[in-house]
Every structure is written in C-alpha cells, then in structure tokens.
Design a protein around this motif. Structure first.
Motif, PDB file in Angstrom:
ATOM      1  N   PHE A  46       0.837  -1.204   0.000  1.00 57.10           N
ATOM      2  CA  PHE A  46       0.000   0.000   0.000  1.00 57.10           C
ATOM      3  C   PHE A  46       0.873   1.257   0.000  1.00 57.10           C
ATOM      4  CE2 PHE A  46      -2.077   3.531   2.093  1.00 57.10           C
ATOM      5  CZ  PHE A  46      -3.265   3.626   1.384  1.00 57.10           C
ATOM      6  N   ILE A  47       1.891   1.267   0.847  1.00 57.04           N
ATOM      7  CA  ILE A  47       2.756   2.440   0.938  1.00 57.04           C
ATOM      8  C   ILE A  47       3.581   2.604  -0.335  1.00 57.04           C
ATOM      9  CG2 ILE A  47       4.708   3.444   2.213  1.00 57.04           C
ATOM     10  CD1 ILE A  47       3.397   1.922   4.677  1.00 57.04           C
ATOM     11  N   GLU A  48       4.036   1.493  -0.867  1.00 49.98           N
ATOM     12  CA  GLU A  48       4.789   1.530  -2.131  1.00 49.98           C
ATOM     13  C   GLU A  48       3.951   2.216  -3.212  1.00 49.98           C
ATOM     14  OE1 GLU A  48       8.111   0.744  -4.500  1.00 49.98           O
ATOM     15  OE2 GLU A  48       7.963  -0.082  -2.491  1.00 49.98           O
ATOM     16  N   SER A  49       2.696   1.796  -3.317  1.00 51.29           N
ATOM     17  CA  SER A  49       1.788   2.374  -4.305  1.00 51.29           C
ATOM     18  C   SER A  49       1.498   3.848  -4.000  1.00 51.29           C
ATOM     19  CB  SER A  49       0.482   1.579  -4.321  1.00 51.29           C
ATOM     20  OG  SER A  49      -0.459   2.168  -5.153  1.00 51.29           O
ATOM     21  N   SER A  50       1.250   4.155  -2.736  1.00 51.24           N
ATOM     22  CA  SER A  50       0.965   5.547  -2.347  1.00 51.24           C
ATOM     23  C   SER A  50       2.135   6.461  -2.657  1.00 51.24           C
ATOM     24  CB  SER A  50       0.627   5.625  -0.858  1.00 51.24           C
ATOM     25  OG  SER A  50      -0.571   4.961  -0.583  1.00 51.24           O
ATOM     26  N   PHE A  51       3.359   5.979  -2.412  1.00 51.10           N
ATOM     27  CA  PHE A  51       4.539   6.792  -2.711  1.00 51.10           C
ATOM     28  C   PHE A  51       4.647   7.055  -4.212  1.00 51.10           C
ATOM     29  CE2 PHE A  51       9.049   7.178  -3.874  1.00 51.10           C
ATOM     30  CZ  PHE A  51       9.333   8.356  -3.201  1.00 51.10           C
ATOM     31  N   LYS A  52       4.440   6.030  -4.999  1.00 48.45           N
ATOM     32  CA  LYS A  52       4.521   6.184  -6.464  1.00 48.45           C
ATOM     33  C   LYS A  52       3.468   7.170  -6.969  1.00 48.45           C
ATOM     34  CE  LYS A  52       6.642   1.744  -7.418  1.00 48.45           C
ATOM     35  NZ  LYS A  52       6.457   0.379  -7.904  1.00 48.45           N
ATOM     36  N   GLU A  53       2.327   7.229  -6.273  1.00 53.07           N
ATOM     37  CA  GLU A  53       1.253   8.144  -6.667  1.00 53.07           C
ATOM     38  C   GLU A  53       1.363   9.501  -5.971  1.00 53.07           C
ATOM     39  OE1 GLU A  53      -2.387   6.060  -5.900  1.00 53.07           O
ATOM     40  OE2 GLU A  53      -1.786   4.351  -7.144  1.00 53.07           O
ATOM     41  N   ASN A  54       2.466   9.697  -5.233  1.00 48.73           N
ATOM     42  CA  ASN A  54       2.738  10.967  -4.534  1.00 48.73           C
ATOM     43  C   ASN A  54       1.661  11.292  -3.485  1.00 48.73           C
ATOM     44  OD1 ASN A  54       4.644  12.917  -4.146  1.00 48.73           O
ATOM     45  ND2 ASN A  54       3.782  14.329  -5.654  1.00 48.73           N
ATOM     46  N   THR A  56       1.969  10.340  -0.159  1.00 46.44           N
ATOM     47  CA  THR A  56       2.550  10.254   1.182  1.00 46.44           C
ATOM     48  C   THR A  56       3.304  11.546   1.476  1.00 46.44           C
ATOM     49  OG1 THR A  56       4.699   9.366   0.544  1.00 46.44           O
ATOM     50  CG2 THR A  56       2.918   7.771   0.861  1.00 46.44           C
ATOM     51  N   CYS A  57       3.763  11.670   2.712  1.00 46.01           N
ATOM     52  CA  CYS A  57       4.562  12.826   3.095  1.00 46.01           C
ATOM     53  C   CYS A  57       6.041  12.621   2.768  1.00 46.01           C
ATOM     54  CB  CYS A  57       4.395  13.099   4.602  1.00 46.01           C
ATOM     55  SG  CYS A  57       4.996  11.760   5.644  1.00 46.01           S
ATOM     56  N   LEU A  58       6.374  11.518   2.111  1.00 47.75           N
ATOM     57  CA  LEU A  58       7.768  11.203   1.813  1.00 47.75           C
ATOM     58  C   LEU A  58       8.258  11.955   0.584  1.00 47.75           C
ATOM     59  CD1 LEU A  58       7.666   7.346   2.316  1.00 47.75           C
ATOM     60  CD2 LEU A  58       8.333   9.103   3.962  1.00 47.75           C
ATOM     61  N   LYS A  59       9.489  12.440   0.668  1.00 52.28           N
ATOM     62  CA  LYS A  59      10.110  13.124  -0.467  1.00 52.28           C
ATOM     63  C   LYS A  59      11.123  12.229  -1.160  1.00 52.28           C
ATOM     64  CE  LYS A  59       7.840  16.853  -0.182  1.00 52.28           C
ATOM     65  NZ  LYS A  59       6.794  17.103  -1.138  1.00 52.28           N
ATOM     66  N   THR A  60      11.910  11.489  -0.383  1.00 53.42           N
ATOM     67  CA  THR A  60      12.895  10.604  -0.989  1.00 53.42           C
ATOM     68  C   THR A  60      12.914   9.264  -0.257  1.00 53.42           C
ATOM     69  OG1 THR A  60      14.703  11.394   0.416  1.00 53.42           O
ATOM     70  CG2 THR A  60      14.398  12.516  -1.692  1.00 53.42           C
ATOM     71  N   ILE A  61      13.329   8.249  -0.998  1.00 56.09           N
ATOM     72  CA  ILE A  61      13.480   6.907  -0.455  1.00 56.09           C
ATOM     73  C   ILE A  61      14.777   6.336  -1.000  1.00 56.09           C
ATOM     74  CG2 ILE A  61      12.570   4.559  -0.439  1.00 56.09           C
ATOM     75  CD1 ILE A  61       9.798   5.746  -0.816  1.00 56.09           C
ATOM     76  N   GLU A  62      15.579   5.796  -0.102  1.00 59.05           N
ATOM     77  CA  GLU A  62      16.793   5.105  -0.509  1.00 59.05           C
ATOM     78  C   GLU A  62      16.612   3.629  -0.159  1.00 59.05           C
ATOM     79  OE1 GLU A  62      21.548   4.913   0.612  1.00 59.05           O
ATOM     80  OE2 GLU A  62      20.263   6.396   1.573  1.00 59.05           O
ATOM     81  N   ASN A  63      16.717   2.771  -1.164  1.00 58.97           N
ATOM     82  CA  ASN A  63      16.561   1.345  -0.938  1.00 58.97           C
ATOM     83  C   ASN A  63      17.850   0.798  -0.336  1.00 58.97           C
ATOM     84  OD1 ASN A  63      15.968  -1.359  -0.950  1.00 58.97           O
ATOM     85  ND2 ASN A  63      15.272  -1.397  -3.070  1.00 58.97           N
ATOM     86  N   CYS A  64      17.765   0.243   0.858  1.00 62.37           N
ATOM     87  CA  CYS A  64      18.931  -0.289   1.569  1.00 62.37           C
ATOM     88  C   CYS A  64      18.820  -1.797   1.749  1.00 62.37           C
ATOM     89  CB  CYS A  64      19.080   0.408   2.921  1.00 62.37           C
ATOM     90  SG  CYS A  64      19.327   2.175   2.809  1.00 62.37           S
ATOM     91  N   GLY A  65      18.239  -2.481   0.787  1.00 65.44           N
ATOM     92  CA  GLY A  65      18.088  -3.932   0.870  1.00 65.44           C
ATOM     93  C   GLY A  65      16.871  -4.319   1.668  1.00 65.44           C
ATOM     94  N   GLU A  66      17.077  -4.733   2.922  1.00 68.51           N
ATOM     95  CA  GLU A  66      15.979  -5.197   3.764  1.00 68.51           C
ATOM     96  C   GLU A  66      15.138  -4.056   4.334  1.00 68.51           C
ATOM     97  OE1 GLU A  66      16.358  -9.078   6.143  1.00 68.51           O
ATOM     98  OE2 GLU A  66      18.277  -8.053   6.401  1.00 68.51           O
ATOM     99  N   TYR A  67      15.569  -2.840   4.152  1.00 59.96           N
ATOM    100  CA  TYR A  67      14.797  -1.697   4.644  1.00 59.96           C
ATOM    101  C   TYR A  67      14.960  -0.519   3.694  1.00 59.96           C
ATOM    102  CZ  TYR A  67      19.191   0.249   6.475  1.00 59.96           C
ATOM    103  OH  TYR A  67      20.460   0.747   6.598  1.00 59.96           O
ATOM    104  N   LYS A  68      14.176   0.504   3.940  1.00 54.54           N
ATOM    105  CA  LYS A  68      14.246   1.730   3.142  1.00 54.54           C
ATOM    106  C   LYS A  68      14.579   2.882   4.072  1.00 54.54           C
ATOM    107  CE  LYS A  68      11.410  -0.038  -0.367  1.00 54.54           C
ATOM    108  NZ  LYS A  68      12.114  -0.519  -1.493  1.00 54.54           N
ATOM    109  N   ASN A  69      15.482   3.733   3.638  1.00 49.43           N
ATOM    110  CA  ASN A  69      15.756   4.965   4.373  1.00 49.43           C
ATOM    111  C   ASN A  69      14.847   6.017   3.766  1.00 49.43           C
ATOM    112  OD1 ASN A  69      17.521   7.679   4.588  1.00 49.43           O
ATOM    113  ND2 ASN A  69      17.802   6.346   6.366  1.00 49.43           N
ATOM    114  N   ILE A  70      13.944   6.541   4.581  1.00 50.95           N
ATOM    115  CA  ILE A  70      12.943   7.481   4.083  1.00 50.95           C
ATOM    116  C   ILE A  70      13.227   8.886   4.607  1.00 50.95           C
ATOM    117  CG2 ILE A  70      11.164   5.715   3.774  1.00 50.95           C
ATOM    118  CD1 ILE A  70       9.962   6.569   6.459  1.00 50.95           C
ATOM    119  N   CYS A  71      12.802   9.879   3.845  1.00 51.46           N
ATOM    120  CA  CYS A  71      13.019  11.273   4.226  1.00 51.46           C
ATOM    121  C   CYS A  71      11.781  12.075   3.839  1.00 51.46           C
ATOM    122  CB  CYS A  71      14.259  11.814   3.518  1.00 51.46           C
ATOM    123  SG  CYS A  71      14.702  13.493   3.999  1.00 51.46           S
ATOM    124  N   ASN A  72      11.313  12.917   4.762  1.00 54.92           N
ATOM    125  CA  ASN A  72      10.138  13.735   4.477  1.00 54.92           C
ATOM    126  C   ASN A  72      10.558  15.141   4.034  1.00 54.92           C
ATOM    127  OD1 ASN A  72      10.783  15.163   6.812  1.00 54.92           O
ATOM    128  ND2 ASN A  72       9.166  14.235   8.038  1.00 54.92           N
TER     129      ASN A  72
END
Length: 124
Positions: A46-54, A56-72
């Motif tokens: 759900f969040i993956e889709s919401s981010f792609k559709e803009n 969410t409050c997220l501005k950037t996402i860095e894929n770190c393998g098992e987790y994502k580093n998110i930034c608002n």
C-alpha cells in the motif's frame, strides 16, 4: 523481568540486524504473556503504491536492501522496514504481533499518529 516494554522512536534509526537483536533482548526480559509496544515505519505494498502516486509525506526513499531509508519534506530521516519481515522477526523472537495501528505517514490512516504502532505479546 518486565510486564511491559515500549519503544517510541528507537527502532526508527536501527538497521535490520539491530532490530533483530533488540527484539531478542525484549523477549529475554519480558515475562511470559508480557506485552511490548514498538513504533516502526512499516513498508508494505500500500505504501509503495501511495509513494509512487505521490500520496505520502515522503520526499525521498533510498533502498537499503531489507529496509528503506525514508526522508520527508522537513529532511527528517528514518528507516522503514518491510512489514512482512517485522512480522517474521517478532515470530522468531516469540513475541508475535497482536495488532498494528497504522500511522498517517503512509496516507493509510486519518488518525493523529504519524508512525505505525505494533503491539505484541510474548508466548511461552
């Protein structure tokens, strides 16, 4: 031994190995049937889709393998863990999740909570 353990922001800055370690420690100190409340950012489809559709409050996402580093938009950073992994880590440490209360960071909730709340109970 403790009846209840909670963490409000600590897990948001950890990597996966550290999360697993602290869940092990929570299991170690919790009494049988003890509960824990942990704040996470849980990444799911759900969040993956919401981010792609803009949506969410997220501005950037860095894929770190098992987790994502998110930034608002305020440049606040945190780690978001794949929800399925968090569920499994809790099971592996004998503190399965009883309830997830989703925060509004993902666009999935209208409540006043930002992060996701996980409530779990230790099993014997």
């Amino acid at each position: 031994s403790m009846d209840f353990v909670f963490s409000t922001c600590f897990f948001l800055s950890l990597n996966c190995e550290d999360v697993k370690y602290y869940l092990y420690e929570i299991n170690r100190i919790l009494k049988s049937d003890g509960k824990c409340l942990i704040i996470y950012f849980l990444w799911n489809p759900f969040i993956e889709s919401s981010f792609k559709e803009n949506k969410t409050c997220l501005k950037t996402i860095e894929n770190c393998g098992e987790y994502k580093n998110i930034c608002n938009s305020f440049r606040e950073k945190a780690n978001a863990f794949h929800e399925s992994n968090v569920v499994q880590w809790h099971i592996n440490n004998k503190i399965p999740i009883n309830e997830i209360i989703y925060g509004n960071w993902s666009g999935n909730s209208s409540n006043n909570l930002c992060q996701d709340i996980v409530i779990a109970k230790k099993i014997n």
